[in-house]
Scaffold this motif. Structure first.
Motif, PDB file in Angstrom:
ATOM      1  N   LEU A 179      -6.428   4.352  -2.943  1.00 45.43           N
ATOM      2  CA  LEU A 179      -5.270   3.609  -3.452  1.00 45.43           C
ATOM      3  C   LEU A 179      -4.250   3.498  -2.323  1.00 45.43           C
ATOM      4  N   TYR A 180      -3.879   2.283  -1.966  1.00 46.16           N
ATOM      5  CA  TYR A 180      -2.867   2.103  -0.923  1.00 46.16           C
ATOM      6  C   TYR A 180      -1.584   1.567  -1.549  1.00 46.16           C
ATOM      7  N   LEU A 181      -0.495   2.327  -1.402  1.00 49.47           N
ATOM      8  CA  LEU A 181       0.817   1.879  -1.883  1.00 49.47           C
ATOM      9  C   LEU A 181       1.774   1.818  -0.712  1.00 49.47           C
ATOM     10  N   SER A 182       2.452   0.693  -0.566  1.00 51.02           N
ATOM     11  CA  SER A 182       3.388   0.565   0.548  1.00 51.02           C
ATOM     12  C   SER A 182       4.717  -0.006   0.080  1.00 51.02           C
ATOM     13  N   LEU A 183       5.800   0.662   0.462  1.00 53.23           N
ATOM     14  CA  LEU A 183       7.141   0.088   0.308  1.00 53.23           C
ATOM     15  C   LEU A 183       7.596  -0.298   1.706  1.00 53.23           C
ATOM     16  N   HIS A 184       8.043  -1.532   1.861  1.00 55.79           N
ATOM     17  CA  HIS A 184       8.379  -1.985   3.213  1.00 55.79           C
ATOM     18  C   HIS A 184       9.380  -3.132   3.153  1.00 55.79           C
ATOM     19  N   GLN A 185       9.958  -3.423   4.310  1.00 56.19           N
ATOM     20  CA  GLN A 185      10.879  -4.554   4.376  1.00 56.19           C
ATOM     21  C   GLN A 185      10.101  -5.855   4.183  1.00 56.19           C
ATOM     22  N   ASP A 186      10.716  -6.786   3.432  1.00 56.24           N
ATOM     23  CA  ASP A 186      10.137  -8.099   3.128  1.00 56.24           C
ATOM     24  C   ASP A 186       9.438  -8.713   4.353  1.00 56.24           C
ATOM     25  N   PRO A 187       8.137  -8.964   4.228  1.00 60.88           N
ATOM     26  CA  PRO A 187       7.362  -9.481   5.367  1.00 60.88           C
ATOM     27  C   PRO A 187       7.839 -10.838   5.894  1.00 60.88           C
ATOM     28  N   LEU A 188       8.656 -11.548   5.115  1.00 61.02           N
ATOM     29  CA  LEU A 188       9.203 -12.804   5.641  1.00 61.02           C
ATOM     30  C   LEU A 188      10.265 -12.527   6.699  1.00 61.02           C
ATOM     31  N   THR A 189      10.733 -11.281   6.767  1.00 62.09           N
ATOM     32  CA  THR A 189      11.844 -10.961   7.662  1.00 62.09           C
ATOM     33  C   THR A 189      11.472 -10.000   8.788  1.00 62.09           C
ATOM     34  N   ILE A 190      10.211  -9.572   8.852  1.00 64.75           N
ATOM     35  CA  ILE A 190       9.868  -8.549   9.852  1.00 64.75           C
ATOM     36  C   ILE A 190       8.356  -8.534  10.088  1.00 64.75           C
ATOM     37  N   TYR A 191       7.962  -8.062  11.281  1.00 61.37           N
ATOM     38  CA  TYR A 191       6.564  -7.782  11.596  1.00 61.37           C
ATOM     39  C   TYR A 191       5.977  -6.880  10.503  1.00 61.37           C
ATOM     40  N   PRO A 192       4.730  -6.959  10.085  1.00 56.23           N
ATOM     41  CA  PRO A 192       3.650  -7.825  10.591  1.00 56.23           C
ATOM     42  C   PRO A 192       3.453  -9.108   9.780  1.00 56.23           C
ATOM     43  N   GLY A 193       4.348  -9.403   8.820  1.00 55.94           N
ATOM     44  CA  GLY A 193       4.234 -10.662   8.087  1.00 55.94           C
ATOM     45  C   GLY A 193       3.290 -10.618   6.896  1.00 55.94           C
ATOM     46  N   THR A 194       2.837  -9.420   6.526  1.00 54.59           N
ATOM     47  CA  THR A 194       1.999  -9.272   5.328  1.00 54.59           C
ATOM     48  C   THR A 194       2.596  -8.182   4.451  1.00 54.59           C
ATOM     49  N   GLY A 195       1.990  -8.020   3.254  1.00 56.26           N
ATOM     50  CA  GLY A 195       2.482  -7.007   2.334  1.00 56.26           C
ATOM     51  C   GLY A 195       3.200  -7.643   1.160  1.00 56.26           C
ATOM     52  N   PHE A 196       2.717  -8.824   0.741  1.00 57.73           N
ATOM     53  CA  PHE A 196       3.311  -9.497  -0.411  1.00 57.73           C
ATOM     54  C   PHE A 196       2.782  -8.893  -1.713  1.00 57.73           C
ATOM     55  N   ILE A 197       3.511  -9.199  -2.797  1.00 55.72           N
ATOM     56  CA  ILE A 197       3.211  -8.599  -4.099  1.00 55.72           C
ATOM     57  C   ILE A 197       1.802  -8.949  -4.580  1.00 55.72           C
ATOM     58  N   ASP A 198       1.384 -10.187  -4.318  1.00 60.19           N
ATOM     59  CA  ASP A 198       0.094 -10.618  -4.871  1.00 60.19           C
ATOM     60  C   ASP A 198      -1.112 -10.117  -4.070  1.00 60.19           C
ATOM     61  N   GLU A 199      -0.901  -9.344  -3.025  1.00 58.90           N
ATOM     62  CA  GLU A 199      -2.027  -8.736  -2.299  1.00 58.90           C
ATOM     63  C   GLU A 199      -2.404  -7.447  -3.037  1.00 58.90           C
ATOM     64  N   VAL A 200      -3.341  -7.561  -3.966  1.00 60.71           N
ATOM     65  CA  VAL A 200      -3.625  -6.448  -4.891  1.00 60.71           C
ATOM     66  C   VAL A 200      -4.998  -5.811  -4.673  1.00 60.71           C
ATOM     67  N   GLY A 201      -5.691  -6.233  -3.610  1.00 62.54           N
ATOM     68  CA  GLY A 201      -7.063  -5.753  -3.412  1.00 62.54           C
ATOM     69  C   GLY A 201      -8.046  -6.786  -3.921  1.00 62.54           C
ATOM     70  N   GLU A 202      -9.328  -6.598  -3.539  1.00 61.97           N
ATOM     71  CA  GLU A 202     -10.325  -7.574  -3.993  1.00 61.97           C
ATOM     72  C   GLU A 202     -11.622  -6.870  -4.365  1.00 61.97           C
ATOM     73  N   GLY A 203     -12.469  -7.558  -5.119  1.00 63.49           N
ATOM     74  CA  GLY A 203     -13.745  -6.973  -5.541  1.00 63.49           C
ATOM     75  C   GLY A 203     -13.496  -5.689  -6.314  1.00 63.49           C
ATOM     76  N   TYR A 204     -14.285  -4.648  -5.995  1.00 60.81           N
ATOM     77  CA  TYR A 204     -14.073  -3.369  -6.680  1.00 60.81           C
ATOM     78  C   TYR A 204     -12.711  -2.752  -6.355  1.00 60.81           C
ATOM     79  N   GLY A 205     -12.117  -3.202  -5.255  1.00 61.63           N
ATOM     80  CA  GLY A 205     -10.810  -2.666  -4.851  1.00 61.63           C
ATOM     81  C   GLY A 205      -9.631  -3.346  -5.521  1.00 61.63           C
ATOM     82  N   GLU A 206      -9.890  -4.335  -6.362  1.00 62.93           N
ATOM     83  CA  GLU A 206      -8.776  -5.038  -7.012  1.00 62.93           C
ATOM     84  C   GLU A 206      -7.977  -4.070  -7.883  1.00 62.93           C
ATOM     85  N   GLY A 207      -6.657  -4.072  -7.689  1.00 59.27           N
ATOM     86  CA  GLY A 207      -5.784  -3.161  -8.427  1.00 59.27           C
ATOM     87  C   GLY A 207      -5.493  -1.870  -7.687  1.00 59.27           C
ATOM     88  N   PHE A 208      -6.122  -1.688  -6.532  1.00 59.77           N
ATOM     89  CA  PHE A 208      -5.899  -0.454  -5.777  1.00 59.77           C
ATOM     90  C   PHE A 208      -5.100  -0.701  -4.494  1.00 59.77           C
TER      91      PHE A 208
END
Ligand SMILES: [Zn+2]
Length: 348
Positions: A179-208
């Protein structure tokens, strides 16, 4: 009881000139925590585990550049002659910490390492990021794989660095055991530009995969609402055997490279909650990621040592308050994360 893992080899990863990710970061931490906890050395031979996370081509590319001297491999990330040894021992510190915790000898460990790791994916740059963000090997990710293969059925990675751990997310995106949980500064305002809410995992990893992208200037009060409403309930429900923490101190308001406004009061709160998990979980391994203000790094690390040893400590900083305009945006982010993650978890 918490123990520390450290090696002087970390000082041999040296920038060619001025750079924020420099050896004195860990020197200031080691000086500050000296005498507060037992210190162990890293596991030395880590290649078997390194290659379970990173492509062999990537590892040999890094070995090649280490032999070339002081080289920038992208706009942010440098390699020096001592980097390959330091980077392997950074992985080895996490593995040692996991051994100590899974064996029950310690219930928490703090790997005081550099170079950091959470921006590096299987093959270097992760998820289209422009650079590797000072990272060489993903220390925490290798640790998670090592823990899984040493009997930890499920591992949670909590990433409190101010930047999204794009490498870690990429590596475990379809893996339900991590399970990966990250709190971070809004990716629109800082490197690396990812980490949006809808990135929830895929396949068996969906939701993790859980991202909480916080607007610039988010302070203690709002950050703790996100912890209480999202992070702790999900970890509680996931029931990991081990929690790995990507511990970046760059979300502190005195850090020069981000715009989050935490004080050490929030770090203390994170440490206390994790300490309280230990009885139910099994153990926590803290892995140093970013943090570029040496005073914050050293005071934050002493706080970690004290709290994990059940010693309360005066924090010489007030609680920071989020301005109303920013607070309204944080609350809307928290609502969006909850409505997205409610499909997978029991959230209020
Ligand atoms: Zn960071």
């Amino acid at each position: 009881m918490i123990g520390v893992i450290y090696d002087y080899a970390y000082l041999e990863h040296r920038p060619p000139g001025n750079h924020v990710e420099r050896p004195d970061r860990v020197v200031s931490i080691i000086k500050a925590v000296n005498g507060l906890a037992p210190v162990e050395r890293p596991i030395k031979d880590v290649d078997e585990w390194l290659l379970k996370v990173h492509d062999a081509d990537y590892v040999s590319k890094i070995d090649q550049v280490c032999s070339e001297g002081y080289v920038f491999i992208d706009a942010d990330t440098y390699v020096s002659p001592g980097t390959c040894r330091a980077a392997r021992l950074a992985v080895g510190a996490v593995l040692r910490g996991i051994d100590k915790v899974l064996s029950g000898e310690w219930n928490a460990a703090y790997a005081i390492v550099r170079p950091p790791g959470h921006h590096v994916g299987r093959n270097g740059k992760a998820l289209m990021a422009p650079t590797q963000g000072f990272c060489i090997f993903n220390n925490t990710a290798v640790g998670a794989v090592y823990a899984l293969e040493h009997g930890a059925g499920k591992v949670a990675i909590l990433d409190v660095d101010a930047h999204h751990g794009n490498g870690t997310q990429e590596i475990f995106y379809s893996d339900p055991r991590v399970l990966y949980l990250s709190l971070h500064q809004d990716p629109l305002t800082i490197y690396p530009g990812t980490g949006f809410i809808d990135e929830v995992g895929e396949g068996y990893g969906e939701g993790f995969n859980v991202n909480v992208p916080l607007p610039p200037f988010t302070a203690d009060d709002a950050y703790q609402v996100a912890l209480n409403g999202i992070v702790w309930p999900i970890i509680e429900e996931f029931k990991p055997r081990l929690i790995l923490v990507s511990l970046g101190f760059d979300a502190h308001e005195l850090d020069g490279i981000t715009n989050l406004r935490l004080s050490l009061n929030t770090y203390a709160e994170v440490f206390r909650r994790l300490r309280d998990f230990i009885g139910r979980v099994g153990g926590v391994v803290f892995v140093l990621e970013g943090g570029y203000n040496n005073d914050v790094l050293s005071r934050g690390s002493v706080l970690l040592m004290n709290i994990m040893s059940n010693k309360e400590m005066e924090i010489d900083e007030g609680i920071t308050r989020t301005e109303p305009r920013v607070l309204a945006r944080v609350n809307s982010v928290i609502r969006d994360v909850i409505s997205t993650q409610r499909v997978y978890w029991h959230l209020g």
